[in-house]
Design a protein around this motif. Structure first.
Motif, PDB file in Angstrom:
ATOM      1  N   SER A 151      -4.916   0.499 -13.257  1.00  0.00           N
ATOM      2  CA  SER A 151      -4.725   1.631 -12.185  1.00  0.00           C
ATOM      3  C   SER A 151      -5.345   1.114 -10.671  1.00  0.00           C
ATOM      4  CB  SER A 151      -4.289   2.427 -12.315  1.00  0.00           C
ATOM      5  OG  SER A 151      -3.125   2.596 -13.909  1.00  0.00           O
ATOM      6  N   PRO A 152      -4.607   1.627  -9.662  1.00  0.00           N
ATOM      7  CA  PRO A 152      -5.334   1.281  -8.460  1.00  0.00           C
ATOM      8  C   PRO A 152      -7.010   2.330  -8.559  1.00  0.00           C
ATOM      9  CG  PRO A 152      -2.985   1.390  -8.016  1.00  0.00           C
ATOM     10  CD  PRO A 152      -3.368   1.599  -9.584  1.00  0.00           C
ATOM     11  N   ASP A 153      -6.880   3.365  -8.999  1.00  0.00           N
ATOM     12  CA  ASP A 153      -7.647   3.856  -8.754  1.00  0.00           C
ATOM     13  C   ASP A 153      -9.360   3.834 -10.039  1.00  0.00           C
ATOM     14  OD1 ASP A 153      -6.683   4.943 -11.677  1.00  0.00           O
ATOM     15  OD2 ASP A 153      -6.617   7.017 -11.147  1.00  0.00           O
ATOM     16  N   ASN A 154      -8.291   2.736 -10.299  1.00  0.00           N
ATOM     17  CA  ASN A 154     -10.048   2.300 -11.562  1.00  0.00           C
ATOM     18  C   ASN A 154     -10.027   0.327 -11.320  1.00  0.00           C
ATOM     19  OD1 ASN A 154     -10.146   3.824 -13.428  1.00  0.00           O
ATOM     20  ND2 ASN A 154      -8.501   4.385 -14.166  1.00  0.00           N
TER      21      ASN A 154
ATOM     22  N   THR B 215      -4.515  -1.817  -3.985  1.00  0.00           N
ATOM     23  CA  THR B 215      -4.571  -0.402  -2.710  1.00  0.00           C
ATOM     24  C   THR B 215      -5.760   0.578  -4.012  1.00  0.00           C
ATOM     25  OG1 THR B 215      -3.039   0.722  -4.874  1.00  0.00           O
ATOM     26  CG2 THR B 215      -2.192  -0.222  -2.665  1.00  0.00           C
ATOM     27  N   GLY B 216      -5.669   1.859  -3.436  1.00  0.00           N
ATOM     28  CA  GLY B 216      -6.571   2.727  -4.137  1.00  0.00           C
ATOM     29  C   GLY B 216      -8.461   1.900  -3.976  1.00  0.00           C
ATOM     30  N   GLU B 217      -9.471   1.899  -4.768  1.00  0.00           N
ATOM     31  CA  GLU B 217     -10.857   0.923  -5.350  1.00  0.00           C
ATOM     32  C   GLU B 217     -10.313  -0.781  -5.131  1.00  0.00           C
ATOM     33  OE1 GLU B 217     -13.118   4.660  -8.162  1.00  0.00           O
ATOM     34  OE2 GLU B 217     -12.113   1.911  -8.908  1.00  0.00           O
ATOM     35  N   TYR B 218      -9.151  -0.974  -4.890  1.00  0.00           N
ATOM     36  CA  TYR B 218      -9.183  -2.566  -4.941  1.00  0.00           C
ATOM     37  C   TYR B 218     -10.060  -2.839  -3.493  1.00  0.00           C
ATOM     38  CZ  TYR B 218      -7.492  -7.234  -4.572  1.00  0.00           C
ATOM     39  OH  TYR B 218      -7.658  -8.566  -4.192  1.00  0.00           O
TER      40      TYR B 218
ATOM     41  N   GLU C 259       3.172   3.655   0.341  1.00  0.00           N
ATOM     42  CA  GLU C 259       1.292   2.554   0.127  1.00  0.00           C
ATOM     43  C   GLU C 259       1.599   1.121  -0.088  1.00  0.00           C
ATOM     44  OE1 GLU C 259       2.016   4.536  -3.639  1.00  0.00           O
ATOM     45  OE2 GLU C 259       2.437   5.100  -1.764  1.00  0.00           O
TER      46      GLU C 259
END
Length: 264
Positions: A65-68, A99-102, A259
């Motif tokens: 997932s984006p947040d990981n 997205t996120g942490e990417y 997003e």
């Protein structure tokens, strides 16, 4: 990687997911696609165990997932996915969304480590545009094997496919929502080709993808829909069929969050 797989997006109900995956395996499917964010890896893993098929014969794909997507989070997330799936190895691990942490170098370094350690067979990315995929291919220490994107006759991803087939890129395309969540049934050109082949527009869409060298992972839970998709493997399209389908002018994107990289 088998060119027809089972997608499991929105199969959040445990029993439904287990039964769908087991039905698919019973018909001959050997490629199952899930994700950390689908909340069903445990159900997919239990179906794999209950199916009693040699693990080496099943192609298992999941996504981070984006947040990981921070380096350390990738490693932790992958380990958690393995535990939920009940496996010590997955054939293909994707970056679910850029997205996120990417961050290309940091994220893909962790994926490369997993591959070098033999914990994943291949590195995948998902929902990457040409620019993002070009960057990933350039910075990754291990090859990018696949890019999973929405693709169907109403969204042919022509530019992306042309980029992926370049000799110095050589990335497989995997199509999610390959029948546009059923919308292909209303397209005149697909109805005409379907009538010619005594098939359904959904089967024609899957055959069209296969002719283009694209792997499709349609979601299905009922026995009838699973079988309909499986029987698409017997549909052979000729040049006239492909030309008619490629001539469809309507364009429609089904999955289009604000997003998403193509909206930035």
């Amino acid at each position: 990687m088998p060119m027809l797989g089972l997608g499991t997006y929105q199969m959040e109900e445990y029993d439904e997911c287990v039964e769908a995956v087991k039905r698919a395996f019973g018909m001959g499917y050997r490629h199952v696609d899930t994700a950390e964010g689908y909340d069903n890896e445990d159900a997919v893993g239990d179906a794999i165990e209950e199916a009693e098929i040699d693990r080496d014969d099943i192609f298992v794909a999941t996504k981070v997932s984006p947040d990981n997507l921070d380096y350390d989070h990738v490693l932790t997330s992958a380990a958690d996915s393995f535990e939920r799936l009940g496996v010590d190895f997955v054939d293909l691990l994707y970056v679910h969304w850029p997205t996120g942490e990417y961050e290309a170098t940091d994220t893909l370094e962790a994926f490369a480590e997993l591959r070098e350690e033999g914990l994943i067979g291949e590195i995948g990315v998902s929902n990457f545009t040409v620019d993002l995929l070009e960057e990933a291919v350039e910075v990754a220490d291990e090859p990018i094997f696949a890019n999973q994107v929405e693709m169907h006759p109403l969204l042919p991803q022509t530019e992306l496919q042309q980029f992926c087939t370049q000799d110095d890129v050589d990335v497989e395309l995997v199509a999610y929502s390959p029948i546009a969540r059923g919308d292909v049934s209303d397209v005149d050109e697909l109805q005409e080709v379907a009538e010619k082949h005594d098939a359904t527009p959904q089967q024609i869409s899957l055959a069209w993808l296969r002719e283009k060298g694209v792997t499709a992972i349609p979601k299905a839970t009922s026995e009838d829909h699973l079988r309909e998709n499986w029987l698409s493997l017997g549909v052979e399209l000729d040049d006239d069929d492909m030309e008619k389908i490629d001539s469809i002018e309507e364009r429609r994107r089904i999955v289009d969050p604000d997003e998403a990289p193509w909206n930035q």
